[in-house]
Design a protein around this motif. Structure first.
Motif, PDB file in Angstrom:
ATOM      1  N   LYS A   2      83.848  49.779  66.340  1.00  0.00           N
ATOM      2  CA  LYS A   2      84.056  50.955  67.155  1.00  0.00           C
ATOM      3  C   LYS A   2      85.328  50.872  67.967  1.00  0.00           C
ATOM      4  CE  LYS A   2      79.284  52.508  67.443  1.00  0.00           C
ATOM      5  NZ  LYS A   2      78.183  52.913  68.298  1.00  0.00           N
ATOM      6  N   SER A   3      85.641  49.713  68.498  1.00  0.00           N
ATOM      7  CA  SER A   3      86.876  49.589  69.266  1.00  0.00           C
ATOM      8  C   SER A   3      88.080  49.850  68.387  1.00  0.00           C
ATOM      9  CB  SER A   3      86.976  48.195  69.889  1.00  0.00           C
ATOM     10  OG  SER A   3      87.011  47.210  68.882  1.00  0.00           O
ATOM     11  N   LYS A   4      87.958  49.481  67.112  1.00  0.00           N
ATOM     12  CA  LYS A   4      89.060  49.719  66.175  1.00  0.00           C
ATOM     13  C   LYS A   4      89.109  51.175  65.758  1.00  0.00           C
ATOM     14  CE  LYS A   4      90.951  48.034  61.802  1.00  0.00           C
ATOM     15  NZ  LYS A   4      90.712  47.193  60.629  1.00  0.00           N
ATOM     16  N   PHE A 148      80.436  56.998  58.021  1.00  0.00           N
ATOM     17  CA  PHE A 148      81.274  56.627  59.165  1.00  0.00           C
ATOM     18  C   PHE A 148      80.931  57.494  60.378  1.00  0.00           C
ATOM     19  CE2 PHE A 148      84.915  56.779  61.921  1.00  0.00           C
ATOM     20  CZ  PHE A 148      85.482  55.523  61.846  1.00  0.00           C
ATOM     21  N   TYR A 149      80.769  58.787  60.148  1.00  0.00           N
ATOM     22  CA  TYR A 149      80.438  59.698  61.248  1.00  0.00           C
ATOM     23  C   TYR A 149      79.095  59.327  61.870  1.00  0.00           C
ATOM     24  CZ  TYR A 149      79.342  63.991  63.771  1.00  0.00           C
ATOM     25  OH  TYR A 149      79.000  64.897  64.755  1.00  0.00           O
ATOM     26  N   ASP A 150      78.100  59.098  61.045  1.00  0.00           N
ATOM     27  CA  ASP A 150      76.761  58.765  61.556  1.00  0.00           C
ATOM     28  C   ASP A 150      76.764  57.453  62.338  1.00  0.00           C
ATOM     29  OD1 ASP A 150      75.723  61.042  60.423  1.00  0.00           O
ATOM     30  OD2 ASP A 150      75.072  60.037  58.577  1.00  0.00           O
ATOM     31  N   ASN A 151      77.553  56.479  61.864  1.00  0.00           N
ATOM     32  CA  ASN A 151      77.583  55.168  62.522  1.00  0.00           C
ATOM     33  C   ASN A 151      78.420  55.159  63.791  1.00  0.00           C
ATOM     34  OD1 ASN A 151      75.970  54.078  60.522  1.00  0.00           O
ATOM     35  ND2 ASN A 151      77.674  53.235  59.349  1.00  0.00           N
ATOM     36  N   ASN A 152      79.222  56.193  63.979  1.00  0.00           N
ATOM     37  CA  ASN A 152      80.109  56.238  65.144  1.00  0.00           C
ATOM     38  C   ASN A 152      79.960  57.553  65.911  1.00  0.00           C
ATOM     39  OD1 ASN A 152      82.067  53.717  64.747  1.00  0.00           O
ATOM     40  ND2 ASN A 152      81.773  54.665  62.745  1.00  0.00           N
ATOM     41  N   ALA A 153      78.740  58.079  65.922  1.00  0.00           N
ATOM     42  CA  ALA A 153      78.497  59.398  66.499  1.00  0.00           C
ATOM     43  C   ALA A 153      78.946  59.491  67.956  1.00  0.00           C
ATOM     44  CB  ALA A 153      77.024  59.756  66.379  1.00  0.00           C
ATOM     45  N   ASP A 154      78.815  58.387  68.697  1.00  0.00           N
ATOM     46  CA  ASP A 154      79.162  58.440  70.113  1.00  0.00           C
ATOM     47  C   ASP A 154      80.656  58.664  70.336  1.00  0.00           C
ATOM     48  OD1 ASP A 154      79.481  55.849  69.005  1.00  0.00           O
ATOM     49  OD2 ASP A 154      79.738  55.018  71.006  1.00  0.00           O
ATOM     50  N   LEU A 155      81.482  58.361  69.336  1.00  0.00           N
ATOM     51  CA  LEU A 155      82.924  58.575  69.475  1.00  0.00           C
ATOM     52  C   LEU A 155      83.283  60.054  69.481  1.00  0.00           C
ATOM     53  CD1 LEU A 155      84.347  55.863  67.040  1.00  0.00           C
ATOM     54  CD2 LEU A 155      84.000  55.690  69.508  1.00  0.00           C
ATOM     55  N   LEU A 253      88.054  68.104  82.477  1.00  0.00           N
ATOM     56  CA  LEU A 253      87.949  68.107  81.015  1.00  0.00           C
ATOM     57  C   LEU A 253      86.495  68.343  80.654  1.00  0.00           C
ATOM     58  CD1 LEU A 253      89.406  67.565  78.281  1.00  0.00           C
ATOM     59  CD2 LEU A 253      88.765  65.162  78.553  1.00  0.00           C
ATOM     60  N   GLU A 254      86.202  69.527  80.152  1.00  0.00           N
ATOM     61  CA  GLU A 254      84.821  69.886  79.840  1.00  0.00           C
ATOM     62  C   GLU A 254      84.303  69.067  78.662  1.00  0.00           C
ATOM     63  OE1 GLU A 254      83.019  71.699  81.664  1.00  0.00           O
ATOM     64  OE2 GLU A 254      84.545  72.603  82.955  1.00  0.00           O
ATOM     65  N   GLY A 255      83.065  68.623  78.757  1.00  0.00           N
ATOM     66  CA  GLY A 255      82.464  67.838  77.697  1.00  0.00           C
ATOM     67  C   GLY A 255      82.253  68.650  76.426  1.00  0.00           C
ATOM     68  N   LYS A 256      82.288  67.955  75.290  1.00  0.00           N
ATOM     69  CA  LYS A 256      82.094  68.638  74.017  1.00  0.00           C
ATOM     70  C   LYS A 256      81.657  67.642  72.960  1.00  0.00           C
ATOM     71  CE  LYS A 256      84.290  71.864  70.810  1.00  0.00           C
ATOM     72  NZ  LYS A 256      85.503  72.684  70.519  1.00  0.00           N
ATOM     73  N   SER A 257      80.810  68.114  72.041  1.00  0.00           N
ATOM     74  CA  SER A 257      80.396  67.298  70.903  1.00  0.00           C
ATOM     75  C   SER A 257      81.031  67.884  69.644  1.00  0.00           C
ATOM     76  CB  SER A 257      78.873  67.305  70.755  1.00  0.00           C
ATOM     77  OG  SER A 257      78.271  66.670  71.866  1.00  0.00           O
ATOM     78  N   TYR A 258      81.636  67.008  68.823  1.00  0.00           N
ATOM     79  CA  TYR A 258      82.301  67.457  67.606  1.00  0.00           C
ATOM     80  C   TYR A 258      81.426  67.178  66.394  1.00  0.00           C
ATOM     81  CZ  TYR A 258      86.447  67.884  70.506  1.00  0.00           C
ATOM     82  OH  TYR A 258      87.334  68.249  71.481  1.00  0.00           O
ATOM     83  N   SER A 259      81.303  68.180  65.549  1.00  0.00           N
ATOM     84  CA  SER A 259      80.498  68.048  64.331  1.00  0.00           C
ATOM     85  C   SER A 259      81.274  67.278  63.268  1.00  0.00           C
ATOM     86  CB  SER A 259      80.148  69.439  63.788  1.00  0.00           C
ATOM     87  OG  SER A 259      81.329  70.083  63.297  1.00  0.00           O
TER      88      SER A 259
END
Length: 298
Positions: A2-4, A148-155, A253-259
């Motif tokens: 995740k850091s990478k 990749f998206y599922d494993n890094n959803a918090d990003l 900076l308003e929060g947002k979740s990206y699909s």
């Protein structure tokens, strides 16, 4: 992992760190108040009996920075021309999304200070174009991207954040004096530099960066007060462990979740870049477009 994988903008920021000068150079040049014939011999500094001419100054600049600056300009033009050739474009939504991600990660102790937002937008665009050019022939499966998206959803979930500066002093009376000086038109940055006892941010004009509810390095009281402020507004004195603070809200900076669909392109570039060997660089693209330059053969 995740850091990478904190978006491709991390890699992009490494790349674009070297192109800022180029963008400034490409801007409309300042008008020089002398004729062309006189420019070279124009005296631009006098030190006692000695003088420095414009020609001497420019020669020194070229010796120190000429190669790197020219290379930066060449790189910018190479990327622009090849992007046109391959019909690669970057949407405004993509630029603003990656800018928002960078903002959410920015703090005042970063080596790269935020600076002018317009320049960051240009640099982000350049970074994405370069990544697209370098990875255009790399195949990444839909399955791999979704995993990749599922494993890094918090990003891809940005919390509401507040870009703050603060001035910390020992007593409430000192904080009230700061508040009065701000009301009188004094600069927040100058007051932070002169009076703040927070040695980590005083030299940055009190700039803390963007903070969210997950930030454990600022007083919790800041996050209670920040939502009540308008952009450009400062607070009344706030009690903190070190004494009292006055905070200034620069931006919310308003929060947002990206699909997945929102970030699919970024994920493809990220995975493709990780598959590449060697550093991410413009130079491999020079041959495709054909580049000759002053320092050829050195």
């Amino acid at each position: 992992m995740k850091s990478k994988s904190l978006w491709s903008i991390i890699i992009g920021l490494i790349i674009i760190n070297c192109v800022t000068v180029g963008y400034f150079v490409l801007q409309e040049p300042a008008t020089i108040p002398v004729s062309a014939d006189d420019q070279q011999n124009e005296i631009i500094a006098t030190i006692g009996d000695q003088t420095i001419t414009r020609q001497e100054w420019l020669a020194e600049l070229e010796q120190r920075f000429g190669r790197d600056t020219l290379k930066e300009l060449v790189n910018i033009e190479v990327v622009e021309e090849l992007a046109k050739k391959h019909n690669i474009q970057v949407s405004e939504d993509t630029i603003q999304r990656e800018l928002a991600v960078y903002k959410s990660m920015y703090n005042s102790l970063d080596e790269e200070h935020f600076g002018d937002e317009g320049n960051w937008e240009k640099q982000i665009r350049y970074s994405i174009l370069l990544e697209e050019l370098l990875t255009k022939d790399v195949s990444v499966s839909e399955e791999e991207m979704k995993k990749f998206y599922d494993n890094n959803a918090d990003l891809y979930n940005i919390e509401t954040s507040y870009h703050l500066s603060h001035i910390v002093v020992k007593t409430e009376d000192e904080a009230k004096v700061i508040e009065e000086e701000l009301k009188g038109g004094s600069s927040f940055e100058a007051l932070a530099l002169e009076t703040s006892i927070d040695e980590f941010t005083a030299n940055q004009g009190g700039d803390i960066g963007f903070i969210s509810t997950q930030n454990e390095y600022v007083p919790a009281a800041y996050l209670k007060v920040a939502p009540t402020l308008k952009e450009g507004e400062w607070s009344e004195p706030i009690k903190v462990d070190a004494g009292y603070a006055v905070i200034l809200l620069h931006e919310t900076l308003e929060g947002k979740s990206y699909s997945y669909d929102d970030v699919k392109g970024q994920i493809r570039r990220q995975i493709a870049l990780e598959q590449m060997e060697g550093s991410v660089s413009v130079e491999p693209l020079w041959e495709e477009i054909g580049v000759t330059w002053f320092y050829e053969g050195e």
